[in-house]
Design a protein around this motif. Structure first.
Motif, PDB file in Angstrom:
ATOM      1  N   SER A  91       7.053  -4.328  78.172  1.00 45.80           N
ATOM      2  CA  SER A  91       7.067  -3.956  79.593  1.00 45.80           C
ATOM      3  C   SER A  91       6.701  -2.492  79.763  1.00 45.80           C
ATOM      4  CB  SER A  91       8.438  -4.230  80.200  1.00 45.80           C
ATOM      5  OG  SER A  91       8.741  -5.593  80.079  1.00 45.80           O
ATOM      6  N   LEU A  92       7.267  -1.652  78.913  1.00 47.98           N
ATOM      7  CA  LEU A  92       6.935  -0.222  78.987  1.00 47.98           C
ATOM      8  C   LEU A  92       5.451  -0.025  78.692  1.00 47.98           C
ATOM      9  CD1 LEU A  92      10.047   1.355  77.277  1.00 47.98           C
ATOM     10  CD2 LEU A  92       9.367   1.566  79.680  1.00 47.98           C
ATOM     11  N   HIS A  93       4.950  -0.793  77.741  1.00 47.68           N
ATOM     12  CA  HIS A  93       3.544  -0.653  77.353  1.00 47.68           C
ATOM     13  C   HIS A  93       2.623  -1.031  78.521  1.00 47.68           C
ATOM     14  CE1 HIS A  93      -0.145  -0.834  75.134  1.00 47.68           C
ATOM     15  NE2 HIS A  93      -0.291  -2.114  75.399  1.00 47.68           N
ATOM     16  N   VAL A  94       2.899  -2.159  79.132  1.00 45.67           N
ATOM     17  CA  VAL A  94       2.065  -2.601  80.268  1.00 45.67           C
ATOM     18  C   VAL A  94       2.373  -1.741  81.492  1.00 45.67           C
ATOM     19  CG1 VAL A  94       1.545  -4.523  81.805  1.00 45.67           C
ATOM     20  CG2 VAL A  94       1.948  -4.950  79.389  1.00 45.67           C
ATOM     21  N   SER A  95       3.659  -1.587  81.753  1.00 49.86           N
ATOM     22  CA  SER A  95       4.173  -0.730  82.830  1.00 49.86           C
ATOM     23  C   SER A  95       3.423  -0.913  84.147  1.00 49.86           C
ATOM     24  CB  SER A  95       4.175   0.727  82.372  1.00 49.86           C
ATOM     25  OG  SER A  95       3.381   1.547  83.132  1.00 49.86           O
ATOM     26  N   LEU A  96       3.477  -2.144  84.667  1.00 53.57           N
ATOM     27  CA  LEU A  96       2.973  -2.434  86.014  1.00 53.57           C
ATOM     28  C   LEU A  96       4.156  -2.794  86.886  1.00 53.57           C
ATOM     29  CD1 LEU A  96      -0.122  -4.667  85.167  1.00 53.57           C
ATOM     30  CD2 LEU A  96      -0.142  -2.304  85.921  1.00 53.57           C
ATOM     31  N   ILE A  97       4.169  -2.268  88.118  1.00 58.07           N
ATOM     32  CA  ILE A  97       5.263  -2.583  89.042  1.00 58.07           C
ATOM     33  C   ILE A  97       5.022  -3.957  89.648  1.00 58.07           C
ATOM     34  CG2 ILE A  97       6.339  -1.944  91.216  1.00 58.07           C
ATOM     35  CD1 ILE A  97       5.662   0.968  90.552  1.00 58.07           C
ATOM     36  N   THR A  98       6.008  -4.811  89.567  1.00 55.71           N
ATOM     37  CA  THR A  98       5.910  -6.088  90.277  1.00 55.71           C
ATOM     38  C   THR A  98       7.149  -6.262  91.142  1.00 55.71           C
ATOM     39  OG1 THR A  98       7.018  -7.333  88.535  1.00 55.71           O
ATOM     40  CG2 THR A  98       4.628  -7.172  88.370  1.00 55.71           C
ATOM     41  N   GLY A  99       6.911  -6.548  92.405  1.00 60.65           N
ATOM     42  CA  GLY A  99       8.008  -6.793  93.336  1.00 60.65           C
ATOM     43  C   GLY A  99       8.951  -5.625  93.488  1.00 60.65           C
ATOM     44  N   GLY A 100       8.463  -4.419  93.190  1.00 60.70           N
ATOM     45  CA  GLY A 100       9.278  -3.219  93.358  1.00 60.70           C
ATOM     46  C   GLY A 100      10.441  -3.140  92.388  1.00 60.70           C
ATOM     47  N   LYS A 101      10.421  -3.969  91.365  1.00 59.88           N
ATOM     48  CA  LYS A 101      11.514  -3.935  90.398  1.00 59.88           C
ATOM     49  C   LYS A 101      11.222  -2.905  89.322  1.00 59.88           C
ATOM     50  CE  LYS A 101      12.758  -8.762  91.097  1.00 59.88           C
ATOM     51  NZ  LYS A 101      12.305  -8.679  92.499  1.00 59.88           N
ATOM     52  N   PRO A 102      12.287  -2.352  88.694  1.00 64.27           N
ATOM     53  CA  PRO A 102      12.043  -1.356  87.641  1.00 64.27           C
ATOM     54  C   PRO A 102      11.278  -1.968  86.468  1.00 64.27           C
ATOM     55  CG  PRO A 102      14.382  -1.901  87.800  1.00 64.27           C
ATOM     56  CD  PRO A 102      13.720  -2.533  88.952  1.00 64.27           C
ATOM     57  N   ILE A 103      10.529  -1.121  85.774  1.00 64.17           N
ATOM     58  CA  ILE A 103       9.735  -1.605  84.643  1.00 64.17           C
ATOM     59  C   ILE A 103      10.647  -2.312  83.642  1.00 64.17           C
ATOM     60  CG2 ILE A 103       8.284  -0.913  82.714  1.00 64.17           C
ATOM     61  CD1 ILE A 103       6.896  -0.642  85.410  1.00 64.17           C
ATOM     62  N   PRO A 142      15.362  -1.667 110.372  1.00 63.68           N
ATOM     63  CA  PRO A 142      16.736  -1.852 109.902  1.00 63.68           C
ATOM     64  C   PRO A 142      16.811  -1.475 108.427  1.00 63.68           C
ATOM     65  CG  PRO A 142      15.655  -3.951 110.418  1.00 63.68           C
ATOM     66  CD  PRO A 142      14.812  -2.868 110.978  1.00 63.68           C
ATOM     67  N   HIS A 143      17.768  -0.560 108.115  1.00 63.28           N
ATOM     68  CA  HIS A 143      17.767  -0.078 106.739  1.00 63.28           C
ATOM     69  C   HIS A 143      18.533  -1.019 105.839  1.00 63.28           C
ATOM     70  CE1 HIS A 143      16.275   3.172 104.279  1.00 63.28           C
ATOM     71  NE2 HIS A 143      17.357   3.002 103.535  1.00 63.28           N
ATOM     72  N   LEU A 144      17.801  -1.796 105.075  1.00 65.17           N
ATOM     73  CA  LEU A 144      18.434  -2.754 104.189  1.00 65.17           C
ATOM     74  C   LEU A 144      18.818  -2.053 102.892  1.00 65.17           C
ATOM     75  CD1 LEU A 144      15.654  -5.209 105.008  1.00 65.17           C
ATOM     76  CD2 LEU A 144      18.013  -5.833 105.363  1.00 65.17           C
ATOM     77  N   LEU A 145      19.887  -2.531 102.299  1.00 65.90           N
ATOM     78  CA  LEU A 145      20.358  -1.949 101.043  1.00 65.90           C
ATOM     79  C   LEU A 145      19.311  -2.179  99.948  1.00 65.90           C
ATOM     80  CD1 LEU A 145      22.802  -0.682  99.496  1.00 65.90           C
ATOM     81  CD2 LEU A 145      23.442  -3.036  98.917  1.00 65.90           C
ATOM     82  N   GLN A 146      18.913  -1.120  99.290  1.00 62.07           N
ATOM     83  CA  GLN A 146      17.900  -1.244  98.242  1.00 62.07           C
ATOM     84  C   GLN A 146      18.555  -1.275  96.867  1.00 62.07           C
ATOM     85  OE1 GLN A 146      14.933  -1.865  99.134  1.00 62.07           O
ATOM     86  NE2 GLN A 146      15.312  -1.440 101.287  1.00 62.07           N
ATOM     87  N   MET A 147      18.217  -2.274  96.054  1.00 59.45           N
ATOM     88  CA  MET A 147      18.767  -2.327  94.689  1.00 59.45           C
ATOM     89  C   MET A 147      18.038  -1.356  93.776  1.00 59.45           C
ATOM     90  SD  MET A 147      19.543  -6.249  93.772  1.00 59.45           S
ATOM     91  CE  MET A 147      20.064  -5.862  92.087  1.00 59.45           C
ATOM     92  N   TYR A 148      16.784  -1.114  94.090  1.00 64.25           N
ATOM     93  CA  TYR A 148      15.967  -0.313  93.185  1.00 64.25           C
ATOM     94  C   TYR A 148      15.472   0.928  93.913  1.00 64.25           C
ATOM     95  CZ  TYR A 148      15.828  -4.969  91.186  1.00 64.25           C
ATOM     96  OH  TYR A 148      16.170  -6.203  90.715  1.00 64.25           O
ATOM     97  N   PRO A 149      15.174   1.986  93.160  1.00 63.97           N
ATOM     98  CA  PRO A 149      14.625   3.188  93.786  1.00 63.97           C
ATOM     99  C   PRO A 149      13.230   2.904  94.355  1.00 63.97           C
ATOM    100  CG  PRO A 149      14.500   3.312  91.386  1.00 63.97           C
ATOM    101  CD  PRO A 149      15.331   2.121  91.710  1.00 63.97           C
ATOM    102  N   GLU A 150      12.877   3.622  95.437  1.00 64.52           N
ATOM    103  CA  GLU A 150      11.514   3.516  95.979  1.00 64.52           C
ATOM    104  C   GLU A 150      10.533   3.836  94.859  1.00 64.52           C
ATOM    105  OE1 GLU A 150      10.227   2.995  99.247  1.00 64.52           O
ATOM    106  OE2 GLU A 150      12.230   2.114  99.518  1.00 64.52           O
ATOM    107  N   HIS A 151       9.477   3.029  94.744  1.00 63.28           N
ATOM    108  CA  HIS A 151       8.507   3.391  93.718  1.00 63.28           C
ATOM    109  C   HIS A 151       7.426   4.287  94.327  1.00 63.28           C
ATOM    110  CE1 HIS A 151       7.684  -0.711  95.150  1.00 63.28           C
ATOM    111  NE2 HIS A 151       6.473  -0.254  95.325  1.00 63.28           N
ATOM    112  N   PRO A 152       6.876   5.163  93.505  1.00 66.57           N
ATOM    113  CA  PRO A 152       6.034   6.240  94.034  1.00 66.57           C
ATOM    114  C   PRO A 152       4.626   5.764  94.413  1.00 66.57           C
ATOM    115  CG  PRO A 152       6.067   6.317  91.646  1.00 66.57           C
ATOM    116  CD  PRO A 152       6.975   5.186  92.036  1.00 66.57           C
ATOM    117  N   HIS A 153       4.058   6.403  95.425  1.00 68.69           N
ATOM    118  CA  HIS A 153       2.639   6.237  95.756  1.00 68.69           C
ATOM    119  C   HIS A 153       2.025   7.637  95.731  1.00 68.69           C
ATOM    120  CE1 HIS A 153       4.514   2.687  97.826  1.00 68.69           C
ATOM    121  NE2 HIS A 153       3.591   2.110  97.098  1.00 68.69           N
ATOM    122  N   PRO A 154       1.604   8.085  94.548  1.00 70.95           N
ATOM    123  CA  PRO A 154       1.224   9.496  94.376  1.00 70.95           C
ATOM    124  C   PRO A 154       0.217  10.016  95.407  1.00 70.95           C
ATOM    125  CG  PRO A 154       0.778   8.207  92.387  1.00 70.95           C
ATOM    126  CD  PRO A 154       1.362   7.269  93.369  1.00 70.95           C
TER     127      PRO A 154
END
Lengths: 171, 973, 441
Positions: free
Chosen positions: A78-90, B728-740
């Motif tokens: 996962s770290l190697h590919v490291s693509l975000i899917t569904g906003g979940k952590p890598i 509506p601010h929904l509870l987020q399980m994960y941190p916002e991911h970046p859009h550089p």
């Protein structure tokens, strides 16, 4: 002392006769015995005073190995590919644990089998001369490896324990 | 007929070989000035843009054509063109499929004595024509030349030519015409013209059956004006009521639909005048005229009016008050009944009384639409053909055999004419009835110009080499003249030369500040010459007060349903029915594709014991057709509506044998006053056939099911939304991911969306989306990346349609992504939900898990019958069987824009990257941009108080923000 | 059974392996035809594209995944009986577990095909396997489909190991009684087994641990399969009860399938002495249990759909019980949770015809359950505009039938080539021959 190649095989109708024979031979100081039976029986193991099977260790190693493989495989790739899917952590541990679990079982199973084959000396290419098909059906066999000079006393011992027949093997 | 058509397709087959080569020219035709890049900079893989004019309808929108390797691959509106300001309708977008239509006529053809078609050479064909003309010369008037509404240079050339070759009758025939409007203005002001209606300025628009968002006058222009007029500004927005027996797409966008009896629109207008005068609201009116008006309308008391129109008297008064009080207001009309002129006159007078003339109704610029030849003249031609008084008929770009109520009779009459020459590009009904076909270029291949309004000269230039052995009409005429030895009358080498000469004239008028060549080059680059025209004042003609208003007449038994044929928003008068993209474009109100049907009111259906999709026999005194029933509250009780445009017996594989053409059901008598063809003129008896017909529609359920997908807000409440409504601010399980760098996003203003579907067709054109055909669509397998969802929130018999363009929402937390086992779809650093076609294995899990259902699966291997494949966009992959696909926000354009900016060493400008859908949206409902750029329009709009996101509670964090539709409610006065 | 002798057991069980009669051949080749037709239908799909199925937008999964879930489910009872009951030392297990395990292995062989068949581009199926792919790509371990790959693969491998390990001492017996190629074949399977105390000792240990490892799989595999749905946002899929619900259902259907197969087996091979009414009755009792759990799950599903006050969820439920697929829903309720309650009546659970009939009804009901869950969920999703219907085509049906044929193909071979009852374990259940007690072998 070198293991004698020759030996005697006594075949028995009854389980208790077999056990009888084993204990008598033990008293007579014969240690190199091997039983053959159509079904497993703990009484036989007790009589022969064999240690418990080490297969369990193989299983344990297999499971640990599997778990480790699972963790490394999922996280590293996962770290190697490291693509975000569904906003979940890598590295999303919960789903990875499923893979870990499956590999634990898989490796455990494979090494268990391996352990058995190794310890039971399987697969066996040549059937030992002591084997008689009836030992897989309804007869119990006892195979004693001993010097030729011991043949007569052993034969006597076996017959005293109601052995149906005694054969010489090897030589 | 049938036999002929078959041979015809054989011949087309022969032409196939040439086609492949034809498109291969990597150089554009010489002497063209591209819009952006000069030709010497042509680089393979680089697009070259040419400005030209859309000729799919007489509106004359400006068009930019994107060509690559010498092939037109996409059309867009020309931002510099005052008519459409860079926008196009679905028909305009689909014009490419006219150019690349597999059923195009690929070389001159001649019908043999045995009635079978065979190829011929241009020399041969022109010789035949020239010879015929020569022998007719001097015997005057035995020649008839029928064209559609041609404007500008070609129009003049045709007249000059006809004069030169010895005269004859010349007709500018449009089936969808505005003669009643012209006649009404002649009666009212002595000006036989169609004025400019300024919808944008109006505070209140009343449309008396004028479908100005679909087919009336200049749809794209009107859509833009309408969008601006409806924009919410400090507590108010322009109001709009639609008056007519059928709820059209235009009507569906109104605050209120007043379903009057067919043909009583004028009565309502007169009644309103009555009420306005009675309540002394006609402040602008001189006393003398006021008195005259009182006399004119005294019969139409609100009660009497309501009685006749079939509405409530209060409604008359309310409308009257509202109309008089809103300054300025505007009433627009379309007289398609036997009393069409009276209706238009009544509405004209209503505008006059309310003081709109000179404000929202301006004479200058006036529309070219006012220059069509009335239908009556076609009838005269028909009769003289039958009498054998016509020896030569020239037909260019018209299909009277389909669009005339007596089409069949016209076809037979043609047989009485010794020589019929057609310049058609397609094997339509009329072309098939001719003897000689000299195929014209499509407008994307030839030179011309168009003048939809005075002062607006659009310049049409070829955007690529002609695909086949076709010749421009102008060139044919000149070359024929040359063969007849008419050099001195028509000295021009070819039509471009003539055109240039005409423009020399324009150059002189516009004052030669610059030399002609630069003037010409500028005109080509900008797409024409656009000059403001002062509006001239008009005075009411006192004669008008002696006018006697008539009631509409209808053929057929009184117990029948009044038939309302209307020009299809998609197929116009049937001329675009052979474009697969348009056939697959769902009809806005029914979402039905590849078909036509008859709209029947549920109550009538109950009475007639008719069910949805049942094939009905529709019988008028003049004939009968079979059409499947579609139950709809969108027609007034006792009426039935059918779209015109389908039901071709010849017109290529995509158009033939779909539905039926209702026009032959209509009585042939022209409207007395204007000589136009009344469409709403007969009653029909509807009987069951017992057979069923599959109506393929793209809609699952068109009810809201309180899912809150399409959200609305009452006008009164909009103001109360002071601060931007936070999501509506929904509870987020994960941190916002970046859009550089970028975070691409979109806003869609539902208050602006009129549901026209231009975005859908634009997307098909840009993204190589395959057309699946009726059967597959019926199975829900259409491939559209963007669809315009329609929801009916109204009561059972009174629909209230809402539209919502649905496309991939490019969610931050896209449910489709994590379920893909092979990373074929993921979230890229610019906020796009990308789909990697060649990685996809086709588990289809992503589609199952997409709450917006915007993912499409390639069920089969897609096909583009030659030469349609020449249109494919080389920047977009053609997807193979078994992979998933979906909207990419036109990632190819994003890349292009970024490269452009990079090459110029600057940041990407807001608005320079525009997806196809947003680009063409006539009302600018769709806005695209970078959400990280806080000043970008999309960022601004996404802060609008009306913002919401579809299915927000699923916490998918979409990149698309919708703005709620504002519900203003019925017009109050 | 206790009056049996060791050699009698050998004779009885090996009798089943004698050359088959005409009936067998007729059944076998008829089955083979169906299988061939199914294979043709699949090839046709690959050639034309998935469009030849009834799938549509939005219902992109239907009978393909239904079959997958169904067959994985069938597999479960085998492992339950052979592994869990083994650990609990349930004595009656001895005579049924071999068949049950065979069902497991063959059901997995069948289920394993569908993830492949259902792909849009099946020729790239190997992209779902974990190996470094072009551009250093790997599979996405967040995807439930990848979990499936691991879960099903593991399950398949462990089941096969377990199955063949259990076979070794038995085939040794067969080996001793055959000649020619058969002898070589069984000699290979027996791996030179001769039943020495050393072999027995390690064998028993290994068998115990394999059972211990297989046990969690009974719970885990169908849980993972259920997460294909539970992990999604689809209303009617997104539900936490799915794991236990699916596992119970899996065992439910599995037991039914075992009964369906044991009854004819017992009749044809005259194994009544080994497969007694008690065995079937015990299975029937287990079915009562799983049936109750499944019924409970149905109730909870309904209750939650209402209690959650979630519009799409509730509307989907209403659609499920009243919509186009309602018939299948009611079949599922009736056959899976109501009909099995008949087993509370001793007369019914001890009557072979009743057992056979009900077990088949349960199989049908469980297939319907999977179909209803998958299709109704998709047919009425969040966006009403995109609601749609799945209508099966001849291809869908042919492939489904083909899958059954594929399963029976293997099972028919098994019935003739391997001892359908474990010789050794049956012997173990008999009292060992003792001179003291005078019991003979």
């Amino acid at each position: 002392m070198a293991r004698p190649s020759a030996g005697l095989v006594g075949s028995f109708r009854h389980l208790d006769s077999l056990l009888e024979a084993i204990s008598r031979l033990h008293q007579a100081g014969y240690r190199d015995l091997q039983a053959l039976s159509p079904v497993p029986h703990h009484a036989i193991d007790e009589a022969l005073k064999k240690p418990p099977s080490p297969v369990r260790v193989f299983t344990l190693i297999g499971c640990l190995l599997g778990a480790a493989t699972g963790l490394v495989l999922t996280i590293a790739t996962s770290l190697h590919v490291s693509l975000i899917t569904g906003g979940k952590p890598i590295v999303s541990i919960p789903p990875f644990l499923i893979i870990v679990f499956e590999l634990t079982i898989l490796f455990g199973g494979l090494l268990t089998l391996g352990g058995m084959l190794l310890n039971a000396r399987l697969p066996l290419v040549h059937i030992v001369p002591a084997y008689d098909p009836r030992f897989s059906e309804d007869r119990f066999g006892l195979w004693i490896r001993c010097e030729v000079r011991d043949f007569d006393p052993v034969t006597r011992l076996l017959e005293s324990a109601d052995a149906e027949a005694v054969h010489r093997v090897g030589e | 007929m049938e036999v002929n058509r078959r041979d015809f397709l054989k011949i087309i087959g022969i032409g196939g070989a040439t086609a492949a080569m034809a498109g291969c020219g990597t150089q554009p035709p010489e002497s063209l000035i591209p819009y952006v890049v000069p030709p010497e900079e042509i680089i393979p893989g680089e697009a070259t843009w040419y400005a030209t004019v859309c000729r799919e309808c007489p509106a004359g929108c400006g068009m930019l054509v994107k060509t690559m390797e010498g092939r037109a691959i996409k059309v867009e509106g020309n931002p510099d063109h005052p008519v459409n300001r860079g926008r196009l309708c679905a028909r305009g977008q689909a014009s490419l499929q006219g150019l690349y239509n597999p059923d195009r006529i690929r070389q001159p053809l001649r019908k043999g004595t045995d009635g079978t078609w065979g190829p011929t050479s241009w020399e041969e064909g022109e010789k035949v024509l020239a010879a015929r003309l020569a022998e007719l010369k001097g015997r005057g008037g035995r020649v008839a030349l029928v064209t559609p509404l041609v404007t500008g240079s070609l129009d003049r050339l045709i007249d000059d030519w006809l004069r030169a070759v010895g005269g004859g009758s010349r007709l500018r025939y449009e089936a969808v015409s505005h003669e009643p409007l012209r006649e009404a203005n002649r009666l009212a002001f002595g000006v036989a013209a169609v004025p400019f209606y300024d919808l944008e300025q109006a505070e209140l628009i009343l449309s008396f059956g004028a479908d100005f968002l679909e087919t009336w006058l200049s749809p794209v222009e009107h859509a833009r004006q309408f969008g601006a007029m409806r924009t919410y500004r400090d507590g108010r927005m322009g109001r709009f009521a639609y008056i007519g027996p059928r709820l059209s797409l235009t009507g569906a966008n109104a605050d209120e639909w007043i379903a009057v009896r067919p043909g009583t629109e004028g009565v309502l207008a007169l009644g309103m005048i009555h009420a306005i005068l009675a309540e002394g609201l006609a402040t602008a009116l001189p006393a003398s005229e006021e008195a005259a008006f009182r006399r004119l309308v005294e019969r139409w008391t609100p009660v009497e009016t309501a009685e006749q129109a079939g509405i409530s008297p209060d409604k008359v008064r309310v409308l009257a008050r509202a109309f008089a009080r809103s300054r300025p207001s505007l009433a627009v009309a379309d007289g398609r009944t036997s009393n069409g002129t009276d209706i238009c006159l009544a509405i004209t007078l209503l505008n006059y009384v309310a003081g709109n003339v000179g404000r929202t109704v301006r004479f200058g610029p006036t529309a070219a639409a006012g220059r069509t030849s009335p239908y009556r003249e076609m009838r005269t031609l028909l009769q003289s053909m039958e009498k054998g008084e016509v020896s030569l008929v020239l037909l260019a770009g018209v299909n009277p055999a389909f669009t005339l109520p007596e089409g069949e009779r016209f076809r037979k009459a043609l047989e009485k004419v010794p020589l019929v020459v057609s310049f058609a590009s397609f094997p339509d009904e009329t072309a098939m009835a001719s003897h000689l076909i000299l195929p014209d270029h499509t407008f994307l291949e030839g030179w011309s110009d168009a003048e939809p309004w005075d002062g607006i000269q659009g310049l049409q230039q070829p955007t690529m080499r002609p695909l086949y052995e076709t010749r421009a009409l102008g060139d044919i005429l000149l070359s024929v003249a040359k063969q007849m030895g008419l050099q001195q009358q028509l000295p021009w080498e070819d039509f471009p030369a003539y055109l240039k000469e005409q423009w020399k004239g324009l150059h002189r008028q516009s004052g030669p500040a610059e030399d002609f060549e630069t003037f010409w080059a500028r005109a080509l680059q900008r797409g024409g010459l656009f000059r403001p025209v002062p509006s001239r004042p008009v005075r009411l003609n006192p004669e008008v007060f002696r006018h006697r208003f008539e009631a509409p007449r209808f053929a057929g038994e009184s117990e029948g349903l009044t038939l309302i044929p209307y020009p299809s928003p998609i197929f116009y008068d049937g001329r675009t029915a052979n474009r697969p993209w348009l056939q697959e474009l769902p009809d806005a109100l029914t979402q039905i594709v590849w078909d036509n049907w008859i709209d029947i009111h549920p109550a009538d259906a109950k009475r007639l014991d008719v069910s949805e999709g049942e094939l009905l026999r529709v019988q008028s005194p003049l004939g009968h057709v079979e059409l499947p029933a579609h139950l709809s509250g969108g027609v007034r009780l006792g009426t039935a509506a059918v779209a015109v445009g389908q039901g071709h017996s010849a017109f290529g594989r995509y158009a033939e044998g779909r539905g039926a053409n209702p026009l032959p059901l209509l009585p042939a008598e022209p409207e007395t006053a204007s000589g136009s063809q009344p469409w709403i003129a007969t009653r029909v008896l509807v009987t069951r056939t017992g057979r069923r017909h599959l109506l393929a529609s793209t809609v699952g359920s068109d009810r809201p099911h309180d899912r809150g997908i399409i959200q609305t807000i009452p006008l009164a409440e909009v103001q109360r939304l002071r601060h931007p409504e936070k999501h509506p601010h929904l509870l987020q399980m994960y941190p916002e991911h970046p859009h550089p760098k970028h975070r691409w996003g979109m806003t869609i203003d539902l208050n602006a969306c009129i549901g026209c579907g231009a975005c859908v067709t634009a997307c098909y054109a840009e993204n190589n989306i395959p057309v699946m055909g009726k059967v597959q669509v019926a199975k829900g397998r259409e491939m559209s990346w963007i669809r315009v969802q329609r929801v009916d929130e109204g009561a059972s018999h009174h629909p209230e349609h809402r539209f919502l363009p649905m496309l991939c929402q490019h969610c931050d937390h896209a449910p489709c992504e994590p379920v893909c086992p092979v990373y074929a779809t993921y979230h890229n650093p610019e906020g796009l939900n990308v789909q990697v076609y060649n990685r996809c294995v086709g588990t289809r899990y992503c589609s199952n898990n997409c709450p917006y259902k915007v993912r499409r699966f390639n069920w089969f291997m897609a096909e583009w019958p030659e030469p349609l494949h020449l249109q494919l966009n080389p920047d977009v992959t053609v997807r193979s069987m078994g992979v998933m696909e979906k909207c990419t926000f036109c990632v190819q354009r994003i890349q292009g824009g970024k490269l452009q900016a990079k090459a110029e060493g600057r940041a990407v400008r807001d608005g320079e990257i525009v997806p196809a859908c947003a680009q063409t949206c006539p009302t600018r409902a769709i806005v695209f941009g970078d959400l990280k750029d806080l000043d970008s329009e999309v960022s601004q709009r996404s802060k609008d108080p009306r913002r919401y996101r579809v299915l927000e509670h699923l916490n998918t964090q979409p990149a698309i923000t919708y703005l709620k539709k504002i519900i203003a409610g019925p017009v109050e006065g | 059974m206790s009056d049996l002798t060791y050699s009698q057991v050998d004779r009885d069980i090996l009798r089943a392996m004698q050359a088959p009669g005409r009936l067998y051949y007729v059944v076998f080749f008829a089955n083979l035809l169906v299988l061939a037709w199914g294979i043709f239908a699949w090839q046709y799909t690959i050639y034309r594209g998935l469009g030849v199925w009834g799938l549509t937008h939005p219902v992109m999964w239907a009978m393909d995944i239904t079959n997958f879930v169904f067959w994985v489910g069938i597999a479960h009872s085998g492992t339950l009986i052979s592994a869990i009951l083994y650990l609990f030392r349930v004595r009656w297990r001895a005579s049924v577990y071999r068949t049950a395990e065979a069902v497991t292995v063959f059901a997995l062989l069948t289920a394993g095909l569908f993830p492949l068949i259902h792909l849009g581009r099946p020729w790239f199926f190997y992209w779902l396997l974990p190996y470094p792919q072009g551009g250093g790509l790997w599979v996405n371990f967040r995807s439930p489909l990848v979990w499936d790959v691991f879960a099903v693969m593991t399950y398949m491998i462990i089941s096969v190991l377990f199955f063949f390990t259990g076979l070794v001492p038995d085939v040794a017996v067969v080996r001793n009684r055959t000649t020619g190629w058969r002898h070589r074949f069984y000699a290979f399977l027996a791996q030179g087994w001769q039943g020495t105390d050393r072999q027995w000792r390690h064998y028993k240990a290994a068998y115990l641990f394999l059972a211990a490892l297989a046990t969690p799989l009974v719970v885990s595999v169908h849980s993972v399969v259920s997460w294909d749905f539970a992990q999604s946002v689809v209303a009617g899929w997104h539900s936490t009860i799915f794991a236990p619900y699916f596992v119970a259902g899996a065992i439910h259907s599995g037991l039914a399938m075992v009964i369906t197969l044991l009854i004819p087996l017992r009749r044809i091979f005259r194994l009544d002495t080994y497969l007694t009414q008690t065995h079937l009755e015990n299975l029937a009792k287990l079915i009562i249990l799983t049936g109750l759990i499944v019924g409970y799950a149905y109730v909870v599903e309904t209750y939650i759909a209402w209690y959650s006050n979630n519009v799409p969820e509730w509307q989907r439920f209403v659609y499920q019980v009243t919509g186009e697929y309602a018939v299948l829903f009611w079949i599922m309720i009736l056959f899976n949770s109501l009909v099995p309650l008949l087993f509370f009546v001793k007369r019914i659970r001890t009557s072979t015809p009743w057992l056979f009939g009900i077990s088949i009804l349960i199989n049908i009901g469980m297939w319907c359950e999977r179909f209803v869950i998958i299709v109704t969920g998709l047919a009425h999703e969040y966006d009403p505009y995109s609601w749609g219907l799945f209508i099966p085509t001849w291809v869908d049906i042919s492939i489904t039938l083909g899958a059954f044929a594929w399963f029976f193909f293997w099972f028919l071979l098994f019935a003739k080539f391997l001892p359908v009852i474990s010789i050794v374990e049956v012997k173990e259940e008999l009292p060992p021959p003792m001179k003291s007690t005078g019991s003979e072998a």
